[in-house]
Motif scaffolding. Structure first.
Motif, PDB file in Angstrom:
ATOM      1  N   UNK A 119     -64.636  47.370 -89.394  1.00  0.00           N
ATOM      2  CA  UNK A 119     -64.507  48.023 -88.088  1.00  0.00           C
ATOM      3  C   UNK A 119     -63.057  47.926 -87.633  1.00  0.00           C
ATOM      4  N   UNK A 120     -62.716  48.795 -86.684  1.00  0.00           N
ATOM      5  CA  UNK A 120     -61.460  48.653 -85.963  1.00  0.00           C
ATOM      6  C   UNK A 120     -61.722  48.951 -84.495  1.00  0.00           C
ATOM      7  N   UNK A 121     -60.812  48.507 -83.642  1.00  0.00           N
ATOM      8  CA  UNK A 121     -60.819  48.909 -82.233  1.00  0.00           C
ATOM      9  C   UNK A 121     -59.376  49.089 -81.810  1.00  0.00           C
ATOM     10  N   UNK A 122     -59.138  50.123 -81.002  1.00  0.00           N
ATOM     11  CA  UNK A 122     -57.795  50.450 -80.531  1.00  0.00           C
ATOM     12  C   UNK A 122     -57.847  50.600 -79.026  1.00  0.00           C
ATOM     13  N   UNK A 123     -57.184  49.693 -78.303  1.00  0.00           N
ATOM     14  CA  UNK A 123     -57.201  49.734 -76.849  1.00  0.00           C
ATOM     15  C   UNK A 123     -56.221  50.780 -76.340  1.00  0.00           C
ATOM     16  N   UNK A 124     -56.332  51.082 -75.054  1.00  0.00           N
ATOM     17  CA  UNK A 124     -55.485  52.126 -74.481  1.00  0.00           C
ATOM     18  C   UNK A 124     -54.022  51.717 -74.451  1.00  0.00           C
ATOM     19  N   UNK A 125     -53.741  50.424 -74.544  1.00  0.00           N
ATOM     20  CA  UNK A 125     -52.347  49.967 -74.606  1.00  0.00           C
ATOM     21  C   UNK A 125     -51.865  49.748 -76.035  1.00  0.00           C
ATOM     22  N   UNK A 126     -52.689  50.153 -76.989  1.00  0.00           N
ATOM     23  CA  UNK A 126     -52.196  50.193 -78.354  1.00  0.00           C
ATOM     24  C   UNK A 126     -52.470  48.987 -79.215  1.00  0.00           C
TER      25      UNK A 126
END
Length: 295
Positions: free
Chosen positions: A67-74
């Protein structure tokens, strides 16, 4: 694997329904995604940005493999991937116009992604974080312990805890947390949902502190451990870490983990004597330079 094997969503609940079992299958190794994604699920903005984020799962044969996750701040978080998988993901994110500011993962995955991201975008990676991950085996508190006792904090300890967390952030250069603390946004900092243990001398003076996450997927992470500089070398850090570890086990944790500075042989040796076993090395890279445009 082809990029099409990555399934992306902004629905964190749907993501956890499909990928939660995979994350919980290796709670020690997946400790950072477990805590970060839970914070995003609870809708708590923090140093990683507001609650909007992109989540991805890599599927093959009907099973989730990463899995990956990418927040709005990168902030891009990854579970372990092969070199080929990281390159496919980098290419996929480039086509979609996503632009991570940094990546954090196990050392091999983070390094492979940093290399792939530079090839695809020209963005130069810079190593900013490296650490050892340890998992508790059989807890063996330091003997003899220093004088005093450990205790969980209550509301009267808030000022002490906030001050020590800020001092810790100054030492490790954690500016986003310093900014939140200084702005009075303690609850939105990464420490706001932690459970704190203090070690006190016999007269009740706090001399060391350890924090722990809540139990998530059977995992608790001890972070941070802090002793003021003028009180170090007296066994307080080991004593308070043992107390926090014991409290985590009592709360139902099956995996108690912590990160250590590879350049601090004293703390690494201490935690190993306490029963912590090395699991993996982790790294973080920041990106600068050109960024992809949405394709």
């Amino acid at each position: 694997m082809l990029p099409d094997d990555w399934h992306l969503t902004q629905d964190v609940d749907d993501f956890l329904t499909r990928a939660g079992g995979f994350l919980r299958s290796r709670p020690a190794l997946h400790n950072t995604p477990l805590t970060d994604i839970e914070k995003l699920r609870m809708g708590r903005p923090d140093a990683h940005g507001p609650v909007s984020a992109v989540f991805g799962r890599l599927e093959a044969g009907g099973e989730v493999h990463a899995v990956f996750y990418l927040t709005s701040r990168g902030r891009l978080g990854l579970t372990p991937l092969s070199v080929e998988q990281t390159d496919a993901l980098a290419a996929h994110l480039t086509v979609l116009g996503h632009s991570p500011a940094n990546v954090i993962a196990d050392h091999d995955t983070a390094t492979a992604f940093a290399d792939s991201w530079q090839r695809h975008t020209g963005a130069a990676p810079a190593l900013f974080w490296r650490t050892h991950l340890y998992r508790l085996g059989t807890l063996t508190p330091p003997q003899p312990p220093p004088e005093g006792r450990g205790r969980l904090t209550d509301g009267t300890d808030r000022e002490q805890v906030v001050r020590w967390c800020r001092e810790f952030c100054v030492i490790v250069g954690e500016q986003p947390s310093i900014d939140l603390i200084d702005a009075g946004s303690w609850d939105d900092s990464r420490f706001g949902d932690r459970h704190f243990t203090l070690w006190e001398t016999p007269d009740g003076t706090p001399v060391s502190m350890a924090a722990a996450t809540s139990v998530i997927g059977g995992m608790v992470r001890i972070d941070p451990v802090y002793t003021p500089a003028d009180l170090r070398g007296r066994g307080y850090a080991g004593a308070v870490t043992a107390e926090a570890s014991r409290a985590a086990l009592a709360a139902g944790a099956t995996d108690v983990v912590l990160f250590t500075d590879p350049d601090n042989p004293t703390s690494n040796a201490l935690y190993q004597r306490m029963g912590y076993v090395h699991v993996a090395d982790f790294a973080g890279y920041r990106f600068s330079g050109s960024a992809p445009q949405a394709g």
